[in-house]
Structures are given as C-alpha cells and as structure tokens.
Design a protein around this motif. Structure first.
Motif, PDB file in Angstrom:
ATOM      1  N   ASN A  15     -22.072  55.275  27.634  1.00  0.00           N
ATOM      2  CA  ASN A  15     -21.266  54.501  28.573  1.00  0.00           C
ATOM      3  C   ASN A  15     -21.394  55.143  29.943  1.00  0.00           C
ATOM      4  O   ASN A  15     -21.300  56.370  30.063  1.00  0.00           O
ATOM      5  N   VAL A  16     -21.632  54.315  30.960  1.00  0.00           N
ATOM      6  CA  VAL A  16     -21.837  54.827  32.317  1.00  0.00           C
ATOM      7  C   VAL A  16     -20.929  54.100  33.300  1.00  0.00           C
ATOM      8  O   VAL A  16     -20.544  52.951  33.079  1.00  0.00           O
ATOM      9  N   ASP A  17     -20.612  54.795  34.391  1.00  0.00           N
ATOM     10  CA  ASP A  17     -19.841  54.182  35.458  1.00  0.00           C
ATOM     11  C   ASP A  17     -20.099  54.948  36.743  1.00  0.00           C
ATOM     12  O   ASP A  17     -20.591  56.082  36.724  1.00  0.00           O
ATOM     13  N   ALA A  18     -19.777  54.309  37.853  1.00  0.00           N
ATOM     14  CA  ALA A  18     -19.899  54.930  39.167  1.00  0.00           C
ATOM     15  C   ALA A  18     -18.701  54.516  40.008  1.00  0.00           C
ATOM     16  O   ALA A  18     -18.090  53.480  39.760  1.00  0.00           O
ATOM     17  N   GLY A  19     -18.394  55.329  40.982  1.00  0.00           N
ATOM     18  CA  GLY A  19     -17.331  55.019  41.923  1.00  0.00           C
ATOM     19  C   GLY A  19     -17.786  55.387  43.323  1.00  0.00           C
ATOM     20  O   GLY A  19     -18.410  56.424  43.522  1.00  0.00           O
ATOM     21  N   VAL A  20     -17.492  54.523  44.280  1.00  0.00           N
ATOM     22  CA  VAL A  20     -17.891  54.748  45.666  1.00  0.00           C
ATOM     23  C   VAL A  20     -16.656  54.578  46.542  1.00  0.00           C
ATOM     24  O   VAL A  20     -15.899  53.623  46.376  1.00  0.00           O
ATOM     25  N   LYS A  21     -16.481  55.507  47.477  1.00  0.00           N
ATOM     26  CA  LYS A  21     -15.346  55.416  48.384  1.00  0.00           C
ATOM     27  C   LYS A  21     -15.774  55.949  49.747  1.00  0.00           C
ATOM     28  O   LYS A  21     -16.354  57.031  49.838  1.00  0.00           O
ATOM     29  N   GLU A  22     -15.474  55.184  50.784  1.00  0.00           N
ATOM     30  CA  GLU A  22     -15.815  55.574  52.157  1.00  0.00           C
ATOM     31  C   GLU A  22     -15.226  56.948  52.479  1.00  0.00           C
ATOM     32  O   GLU A  22     -14.058  57.212  52.205  1.00  0.00           O
ATOM     33  N   GLY A  23     -16.052  57.836  53.011  1.00  0.00           N
ATOM     34  CA  GLY A  23     -15.617  59.172  53.360  1.00  0.00           C
ATOM     35  C   GLY A  23     -15.538  60.133  52.191  1.00  0.00           C
ATOM     36  O   GLY A  23     -15.254  61.319  52.345  1.00  0.00           O
ATOM     37  N   TRP A  24     -15.765  59.654  51.013  1.00  0.00           N
ATOM     38  CA  TRP A  24     -15.656  60.440  49.791  1.00  0.00           C
ATOM     39  C   TRP A  24     -17.029  60.643  49.170  1.00  0.00           C
ATOM     40  O   TRP A  24     -17.319  61.674  48.599  1.00  0.00           O
ATOM     41  N   LYS A 124     -11.992  48.029  30.692  1.00  0.00           N
ATOM     42  CA  LYS A 124     -11.021  48.522  29.704  1.00  0.00           C
ATOM     43  C   LYS A 124     -11.701  49.338  28.615  1.00  0.00           C
ATOM     44  O   LYS A 124     -11.116  50.285  28.086  1.00  0.00           O
ATOM     45  N   TYR A 125     -12.932  48.986  28.260  1.00  0.00           N
ATOM     46  CA  TYR A 125     -13.649  49.686  27.190  1.00  0.00           C
ATOM     47  C   TYR A 125     -14.675  50.667  27.734  1.00  0.00           C
ATOM     48  O   TYR A 125     -15.502  51.171  26.991  1.00  0.00           O
ATOM     49  N   ASN A 126     -14.578  50.945  29.026  1.00  0.00           N
ATOM     50  CA  ASN A 126     -15.494  51.886  29.671  1.00  0.00           C
ATOM     51  C   ASN A 126     -14.680  52.989  30.366  1.00  0.00           C
ATOM     52  O   ASN A 126     -15.132  53.600  31.320  1.00  0.00           O
ATOM     53  N   ARG A 127     -13.482  53.236  29.857  1.00  0.00           N
ATOM     54  CA  ARG A 127     -12.541  54.138  30.518  1.00  0.00           C
ATOM     55  C   ARG A 127     -13.008  55.585  30.576  1.00  0.00           C
ATOM     56  O   ARG A 127     -12.732  56.286  31.551  1.00  0.00           O
ATOM     57  N   VAL A 128     -13.703  56.051  29.543  1.00  0.00           N
ATOM     58  CA  VAL A 128     -14.122  57.455  29.525  1.00  0.00           C
ATOM     59  C   VAL A 128     -15.140  57.707  30.639  1.00  0.00           C
ATOM     60  O   VAL A 128     -15.007  58.667  31.405  1.00  0.00           O
ATOM     61  N   ALA A 129     -16.148  56.839  30.740  1.00  0.00           N
ATOM     62  CA  ALA A 129     -17.150  56.984  31.801  1.00  0.00           C
ATOM     63  C   ALA A 129     -16.493  56.836  33.174  1.00  0.00           C
ATOM     64  O   ALA A 129     -16.825  57.571  34.113  1.00  0.00           O
TER      65      ALA A 129
END
Length: 163
Positions: A15-24, A124-129
């Motif tokens: 399971n994979v995920d990414a997060g992007v935030k301006e300035g972060w 909901k089913y990708n919470r760990v990633a």
C-alpha cells in the motif's frame, strides 16, 4: 470491500500514499504485508521539494516497487488511493510530462517481477500508508522498518484487517 484485505498466498501487498503541502515538501509512505496480513516492511520519505500530487503518488509507487524488488518479492499487488494513477498504470499510459517519465520508470521495473498488479483502494483502506507518508513530515530523508512500524502506523495495522 469491507476492510483491508490480505493478498493471496505467495503474494505481497504494498500500500502506497503520498502527501504534498506548500512549504512542507512531499512525503511518501508504503507498507508491505504478507498473506497473513503481517507487516514485512515499511518506508517513509520526506523531500523538501514540493510536487503535483499525482506526481508524488507516482514517485511513491516507484520507490515502493523498487524496495519490493530489492527485498526479493516477485508477486505483488500495489494499492493506492490515487485513482488517476492506478488507471494510468493499468492502461500503460504514455506521454511526455514528468509524470509520464516516472510511469516509464515504473514500466521498466515490470520485468523484475513474475507478476505485478494495480488496485485502487479508498483512503479508508489505505490508512497505514497514509500515516507513514505523513509520519515523514517530521523526518527529512528515508526511514525503513522491518516487521514493526512506528507506533501510530502499527496501531492502524492491528485494527484494519476486515473491519
């Protein structure tokens, strides 16, 4: 689907995920689990540079399948909550954008596996990633774990199989 589901015998699920935030910047997370639902490994990475969300999701997939190959997995299911990415991978979409260059790198990795499949899964089913992608918000660089994840992610593992 009634919860996170285990892969078939002889397969692993990443399971994979990414997060992007301006300035972060961008954060990436992945967890690999075996046919009994056990954590085999996890990773988290944070980069100072920001990027378009779909591009970050593609980078997370590339990083994760590279790690799966490095660890000797041959049959993998990759799950992501980014439907446009999963659709692009299933259709073997091509193009000239930076996003498509990452897809091309992913396609070149196919021959490292006996079988690789792509699956869209709701957040909901990708919470760990997701948790690992955001755990990286506190730590620049890459972190990897074998067997046990950071506490907040491990608690999610323990609660999400067929909730």
């Amino acid at each position: 689907m009634t919860g996170w589901s285990k892969p078939n015998e002889g397969w692993v699920k990443v399971n994979v995920d990414a997060g992007v935030k301006e300035g972060w910047g961008a954060g990436f997370g992945a967890v690999c689990r075996g046919s009994e639902g056990q954590v085999l490994w996890g990773l988290s990475e944070r980069r100072r540079s920001s990027m378009e969300p779909r591009m970050a999701e593609a980078e997370a997939v590339f990083m994760s399948i590279h790690e799966a190959r490095r660890r000797g997995h041959t049959n993998i299911v990759v799950e992501s909550d980014c439907k446009s990415l999963i659709d692009a991978l299933k259709m073997k979409e091509t193009g000239r954008s930076d996003f498509h260059l990452v897809l091309y790198d992913i396609y070149r990795s196919y021959n490292s596996f006996v079988c690789i499949s792509w699956s869209f899964v709701s957040r909901k089913y990708n919470r760990v990633a997701h948790e690992l992608a955001h755990w990286g918000s506190m730590h620049y660089g890459r972190n990897t774990w074998a067997g046990v994840l950071p506490c907040t992610a491990q608690c999610l593992v323990d609660s999400d199989i067929n909730e």
